[in-house]
Scaffold this motif. Structure first.
Motif, PDB file in Angstrom:
ATOM      1  N   GLU A   2     -54.632  25.030  30.850  1.00 45.80           N
ATOM      2  CA  GLU A   2     -56.072  25.217  30.925  1.00 45.80           C
ATOM      3  C   GLU A   2     -56.717  23.956  31.470  1.00 45.80           C
ATOM      4  OE1 GLU A   2     -57.828  26.804  27.448  1.00 45.80           O
ATOM      5  OE2 GLU A   2     -56.217  28.257  27.172  1.00 45.80           O
ATOM      6  N   ILE A   3     -57.810  24.165  32.184  1.00 44.97           N
ATOM      7  CA  ILE A   3     -58.446  23.031  32.842  1.00 44.97           C
ATOM      8  C   ILE A   3     -58.789  21.943  31.832  1.00 44.97           C
ATOM      9  CG2 ILE A   3     -60.797  23.995  32.774  1.00 44.97           C
ATOM     10  CD1 ILE A   3     -59.085  21.959  35.625  1.00 44.97           C
ATOM     11  N   TRP A   4     -59.023  22.336  30.603  1.00 43.19           N
ATOM     12  CA  TRP A   4     -59.412  21.347  29.579  1.00 43.19           C
ATOM     13  C   TRP A   4     -58.228  20.510  29.125  1.00 43.19           C
ATOM     14  CZ3 TRP A   4     -63.993  21.561  30.900  1.00 43.19           C
ATOM     15  CH2 TRP A   4     -64.595  22.789  31.193  1.00 43.19           C
ATOM     16  N   GLU A   5     -57.013  20.947  29.480  1.00 38.20           N
ATOM     17  CA  GLU A   5     -55.837  20.141  29.142  1.00 38.20           C
ATOM     18  C   GLU A   5     -55.683  18.964  30.107  1.00 38.20           C
ATOM     19  OE1 GLU A   5     -52.400  22.637  29.021  1.00 38.20           O
ATOM     20  OE2 GLU A   5     -53.334  24.045  27.645  1.00 38.20           O
ATOM     21  N   PHE A   6     -56.344  19.049  31.246  1.00 36.75           N
ATOM     22  CA  PHE A   6     -56.296  17.935  32.183  1.00 36.75           C
ATOM     23  C   PHE A   6     -57.287  16.863  31.737  1.00 36.75           C
ATOM     24  CE2 PHE A   6     -55.069  21.620  34.822  1.00 36.75           C
ATOM     25  CZ  PHE A   6     -53.886  21.153  35.380  1.00 36.75           C
ATOM     26  N   THR A   7     -56.950  15.621  31.997  1.00 36.81           N
ATOM     27  CA  THR A   7     -57.907  14.556  31.717  1.00 36.81           C
ATOM     28  C   THR A   7     -59.053  14.683  32.728  1.00 36.81           C
ATOM     29  OG1 THR A   7     -56.899  12.999  33.259  1.00 36.81           O
ATOM     30  CG2 THR A   7     -56.021  13.028  31.014  1.00 36.81           C
ATOM     31  N   PRO A   8     -60.196  14.051  32.418  1.00 40.42           N
ATOM     32  CA  PRO A   8     -61.309  14.106  33.377  1.00 40.42           C
ATOM     33  C   PRO A   8     -60.881  13.638  34.773  1.00 40.42           C
ATOM     34  CG  PRO A   8     -62.086  13.241  31.297  1.00 40.42           C
ATOM     35  CD  PRO A   8     -60.581  13.382  31.176  1.00 40.42           C
ATOM     36  N   ARG A   9     -60.056  12.592  34.846  1.00 43.13           N
ATOM     37  CA  ARG A   9     -59.599  12.095  36.142  1.00 43.13           C
ATOM     38  C   ARG A   9     -58.709  13.123  36.821  1.00 43.13           C
ATOM     39  NH1 ARG A   9     -62.106   8.712  39.386  1.00 43.13           N
ATOM     40  NH2 ARG A   9     -60.905   6.871  39.930  1.00 43.13           N
ATOM     41  N   GLN A  10     -57.817  13.732  36.051  1.00 42.37           N
ATOM     42  CA  GLN A  10     -56.953  14.768  36.625  1.00 42.37           C
ATOM     43  C   GLN A  10     -57.799  15.933  37.141  1.00 42.37           C
ATOM     44  OE1 GLN A  10     -54.322  15.501  33.323  1.00 42.37           O
ATOM     45  NE2 GLN A  10     -52.741  14.150  34.114  1.00 42.37           N
ATOM     46  N   ARG A  11     -58.861  16.267  36.422  1.00 42.08           N
ATOM     47  CA  ARG A  11     -59.720  17.356  36.889  1.00 42.08           C
ATOM     48  C   ARG A  11     -60.370  17.009  38.224  1.00 42.08           C
ATOM     49  NH1 ARG A  11     -60.972  18.195  31.285  1.00 42.08           N
ATOM     50  NH2 ARG A  11     -63.004  17.253  31.373  1.00 42.08           N
ATOM     51  N   GLU A  12     -60.755  15.737  38.382  1.00 42.13           N
ATOM     52  CA  GLU A  12     -61.326  15.322  39.669  1.00 42.13           C
ATOM     53  C   GLU A  12     -60.310  15.487  40.787  1.00 42.13           C
ATOM     54  OE1 GLU A  12     -64.579  11.922  38.912  1.00 42.13           O
ATOM     55  OE2 GLU A  12     -62.545  11.284  38.488  1.00 42.13           O
ATOM     56  N   VAL A  13     -59.057  15.150  40.485  1.00 38.07           N
ATOM     57  CA  VAL A  13     -58.003  15.286  41.494  1.00 38.07           C
ATOM     58  C   VAL A  13     -57.727  16.767  41.760  1.00 38.07           C
ATOM     59  CG1 VAL A  13     -55.587  14.798  42.033  1.00 38.07           C
ATOM     60  CG2 VAL A  13     -56.990  13.042  40.948  1.00 38.07           C
ATOM     61  N   VAL A  14     -57.667  17.574  40.700  1.00 35.14           N
ATOM     62  CA  VAL A  14     -57.438  19.019  40.858  1.00 35.14           C
ATOM     63  C   VAL A  14     -58.517  19.617  41.763  1.00 35.14           C
ATOM     64  CG1 VAL A  14     -57.559  21.247  39.653  1.00 35.14           C
ATOM     65  CG2 VAL A  14     -56.178  19.376  38.711  1.00 35.14           C
TER      66      VAL A  14
END
Ligand SMILES: [Zn+2]
Length: 88
Positions: free
Chosen positions: A8-20
């Motif tokens: 789930e997107i919430w499992e990614f760190t905020p930085r990982q979400r930016e990269v995703v």
């Protein structure tokens, strides 16, 4: 046989979400590094962790995974929408 994961997107760190978000817009690691003002190696490291969470091994697999999981894992939230900001 591939074994893919829900991430789930919430499992990614905020930085990982930016990269995703940038990966899903089709940006290359070099471009992502520029937009985030970090070394490209940092991006490769993030991408590695993102792939691990998703259980994929290439950007093509990541795209396919993200398509399949856009609803169950909330990825439609980062697919092509600008980040939601609190109204001021
Ligand atoms: Zn899922």
């Amino acid at each position: 046989m591939s074994r893919e994961s829900h991430a789930e997107i919430w499992e990614f760190t905020p930085r990982q979400r930016e990269v995703v978000r940038r990966l899903l817009r089709g940006l290359a690691p070099k471009q992502i590094a520029l937009t985030l003002n970090v070394d490209v190696r940092t991006i490769y490291w993030h991408v590695e962790n993102i792939y691990r969470l998703a259980g994929v091994h290439s950007v093509g697999e990541f795209f396919a995974w993200a398509h399949r999981h856009r609803e169950c894992c909330g990825l439609e939230l980062v697919w092509d929408e600008p980040p939601r900001r609190a109204a001021g």
